[in-house]
Scaffold this motif. Structure first.
Motif, PDB file in Angstrom:
ATOM      1  N   ARG B 327       0.832  -1.210   0.000  1.00  0.00           N
ATOM      2  CA  ARG B 327       0.000   0.000   0.000  1.00  0.00           C
ATOM      3  C   ARG B 327       0.863   1.255   0.000  1.00  0.00           C
ATOM      4  O   ARG B 327       0.600   2.210  -0.724  1.00  0.00           O
ATOM      5  N   VAL B 331       0.788   4.426  -2.637  1.00  0.00           N
ATOM      6  CA  VAL B 331       0.384   5.809  -2.321  1.00  0.00           C
ATOM      7  C   VAL B 331       1.561   6.699  -1.962  1.00  0.00           C
ATOM      8  O   VAL B 331       1.390   7.876  -1.694  1.00  0.00           O
ATOM      9  N   GLY B 332       2.770   6.125  -1.976  1.00  0.00           N
ATOM     10  CA  GLY B 332       3.947   6.957  -1.743  1.00  0.00           C
ATOM     11  C   GLY B 332       4.251   7.222  -0.285  1.00  0.00           C
ATOM     12  O   GLY B 332       5.084   8.064   0.036  1.00  0.00           O
ATOM     13  N   GLY B 333       3.587   6.497   0.623  1.00  0.00           N
ATOM     14  CA  GLY B 333       3.887   6.696   2.038  1.00  0.00           C
ATOM     15  C   GLY B 333       5.028   5.808   2.488  1.00  0.00           C
ATOM     16  O   GLY B 333       5.614   5.067   1.711  1.00  0.00           O
ATOM     17  N   ARG B 334       5.357   5.893   3.754  1.00  0.00           N
ATOM     18  CA  ARG B 334       6.351   4.974   4.300  1.00  0.00           C
ATOM     19  C   ARG B 334       6.109   4.765   5.773  1.00  0.00           C
ATOM     20  O   ARG B 334       5.521   5.600   6.452  1.00  0.00           O
TER      21      ARG B 334
END
Lengths: 435, 435
Positions: B327, B331-334
């Motif tokens: 995920r 969405v480019g999160g971490r």
């Protein structure tokens, strides 16, 4: 700790400042340096919306406002924490915040169980974070484990003690033999029950939590109206004693199950008291504590235990969410969205496999037991044990059934109530398996 | 379920395909549609690196490779799952993957406890995700609760049964009275212990887990070398019986504490067997199950319980991490980074407050008890109870102390061993508080 230079701060708005909100304020102040280090930027309280500012002498007056709508809409506020409770205006305020992309942390189980999808959709549309660890089982990390840790597994069942008030009352009745009314009065005196205990004792609070847990576990929208609900106000000292006689204690359980029967895969979500064998791990969870069993296909059986309510524990859960949302704000990530793809149908309570414990006063004469037994047989319900207590006019018959569907058992009980040989059905309660 | 069109897939590389890896493959295949729905894109296995491909007839041959270095470096692989174990080449392979920004999910407790900071730094430099829920307590969600749910609280203590092999052996000894050797042989026969059980029975495995937990809980780098470690190979049937006499069972505990004493705030991380009162919730955790107590200032006391090992449970934890990392990739999160800002000093084992249970054979003559008591007093150790068993030449003296610092107790035991009146110190074991 010397403060490193930060590009920005995370500004927090607090909706409500009661038992939980004041603890959140305290933790944000006392642990400011630690929170800063963990988030990577200072987290500052920008505003606290309350109804009557003069009731909060401990809060910096410059933070207090009565304009909660302005707080929710304030574009300089990065995260809105909602600990005011109730459906309105909480719903409208959180929609305002989510619509503009603000992160939201809420402890409001009733709101989520009634309007969760609407909140999720607003969060989705703007890319906002929506977190609610504090909404179920207070400080016990449960939401994150279910919607993240177990996201690669298939949850089959969740069974939990998720309401501290009712567990306190039932534990006290079990330990002392007290009546329900006496135990409730004591719980009220000690602050475990509210002045109007309806939401707790009638199972509304637990039903909201069951709806939230079932939604997450089964990737299906489950609202509080989908949850079959029975409270504990009918649990008498006699029922507690009867449970004890068969090696059980009475607990109010929230049960969420994935079932496969003739109707395919369905889910069940329900809240009701059960006679639970004392050998079950949940049976020894006493007082205001909460505990939740989670069974998943690969993970097996897990249990989570801890304080289910209270200002500081609930604030701990809010703070954990706040740190996550603040981090996401800084690095551009976001938490999990609504997951409702499975869209499984609900199993009505009538189809749920159940065992019943039934106590009834009967005429003590020849043929009565045969009549009673025939009534069970007519409804296809198999009897596990029968015990007759007393003699003469005071005979009491206690029947424990094998597993049947709930509707057949309910119909049996109805018919028993109409039989002339049965003077009175004293109590009916479901019995749980030891496992 | 009809597949919606996806812009991209998440490609996974698997390092190792043993008990855990094969379960991960199974879950990814059997739950493919569900994982796709939860992640928002299909998650496909692109490669599986093993030493001898002919040993894996059940795996699609086109996926198998012996070139683990090429897998780790492959820019088309989004997430690398490491379930091969061992320090090298796992360390080097994961650094390769992290350096190029691939997400990493690992179950490798030894690697994290030895080289965690190096892995974190590589992840930080490239912005990669590093997740390791499976490294501690198998399927029990513990890492996420500690590093996320409790991130806004202050953890004061973690105490847990984190090794299933030793808990199986100790439970069996407690239930049967068997010797350590017999219980170990039975555990080996049933697959609960490995052919070479050293890593488990000497506490190395638990020490790695303690290092990981202490690092996360106290925001301080704690390596396995910082953990005081004692195993269970010296726990005799006599010690188990002696524990039972004082209402205790023997458990191997990993204990991580934040302490404030004359030396300011420090942390302690240690693994050793203890006599644990049977009333303690951890005392009833038997067999190969794991359970971990976490105490935090605001949250209070929490407990997490479940299967601590095994292919499917460990794979469940890996899969949860995989869904999160996938995920985040989309969405480019971490996920959370290393948090080591607190950098608290370690409390040496000698400074840890401890109660001891000491059993010794002594001469049964006048004055011996006085000599022994003087030895304790000389080291400032206060005695709680003394019991003498047997008479004549076979007298045994059992002493339970009040709390003293471990170094004073150890010095007392040393001196007792040198006294002529003391024929033999049979056993020495720490005793835990009921709480």
């Amino acid at each position: 700790m010397s403060a490193p230079p930060f590009d920005r701060t995370i500004r927090v708005g607090l909706l409500g400042c009661g038992v939980v909100g004041s603890e959140v304020l305290r933790l944000l102040t006392e642990q400011a340096d630690e929170i800063t280090a963990r988030v990577g930027a200072p987290v500052l309280v920008a505003a606290v919306a309350v109804r009557s500012p003069h009731n909060y002498p401990a809060v910096d007056p410059s933070l207090l406002t009565t304009d909660s709508a302005a707080l929710a809409a304030d574009p300089t506020i990065d995260v809105v924490i909602e600990v005011m409770g109730g459906l309105e205006p909480a719903r409208e305020l959180l929609l305002t915040a989510l619509n503009r992309g603000a992160g939201v942390v809420t402890a409001n189980k009733a709101l989520l169980a009634a309007h969760g999808p609407e909140l999720y959709e607003a969060a989705d549309a703007s890319g906002a974070n929506l977190y609610f660890e504090a909404a179920v089982a207070g400080a016990i990390p449960l939401i994150r484990p279910i919607r993240e840790s177990l996201a690669g597994d298939r949850i089959s069942r969740i069974m939990g003690i998720v309401n501290g008030t009712t567990n306190y009352i039932l534990s006290a009745m079990d330990a002392s033999g007290d009546s329900y009314d006496d135990a409730l009065a004591e719980a009220t005196r000690l602050g475990y029950a509210e002045a109007d205990p309806t939401a707790d004792v009638e199972g509304f609070d637990a039903a909201s939590k069951a709806a939230i847990l079932a939604s997450l576990a089964f990737h299906t929208r489950v609202s509080v109206d989908d949850v079959h609900r029975e409270g504990i106000s009918q649990v008498s000292a006699a029922v507690i004693a009867a449970a004890d006689e068969i090696g059980c204690t009475v607990k109010l359980l929230a049960i969420c199950e994935r079932v496969s029967d003739g109707s395919g895969e369905r889910i069940s979500a329900r809240v009701h008291p059960v006679m639970l064998p004392r050998t079950h791990p949940l049976a020894s969870v006493n007082g205001a504590y909460n505990a939740v069993y989670v069974e998943a296909e690969a993970a097996g059986k897990l249990m989570f235990y801890g304080p289910g309510a209270g200002g500081a524990p609930t604030a701990s859960a809010v703070m954990g969410d706040l740190v996550t949302v603040a981090r996401n704000k800084l690095v551009g990530g976001r938490g999990p969205r609504e997951s409702a793809y499975a869209d499984l149908p609900l199993q009505p309570i009538g189809d749920v496999p159940t065992m019943y414990h039934i106590s009834m006063d009967v005429d003590d004469r020849a043929g009565v037991l045969a009549q009673v037994a025939k009534c069970f047989a007519d409804h296809g319900v198999s009897i596990s044990t029968v015990r007759q207590q007393g003699t003469g006019n005071d005979a009491t018959l206690v029947v424990v059934t094998h597993t049947g569907v709930d509707s057949a058992l309910a119909a049996t009980v109805n018919e028993l109530g109409e039989m002339t040989a049965v003077r009175k059905v004293n109590s009916v309660m479901r019995v749980a398996n030891a496992e």
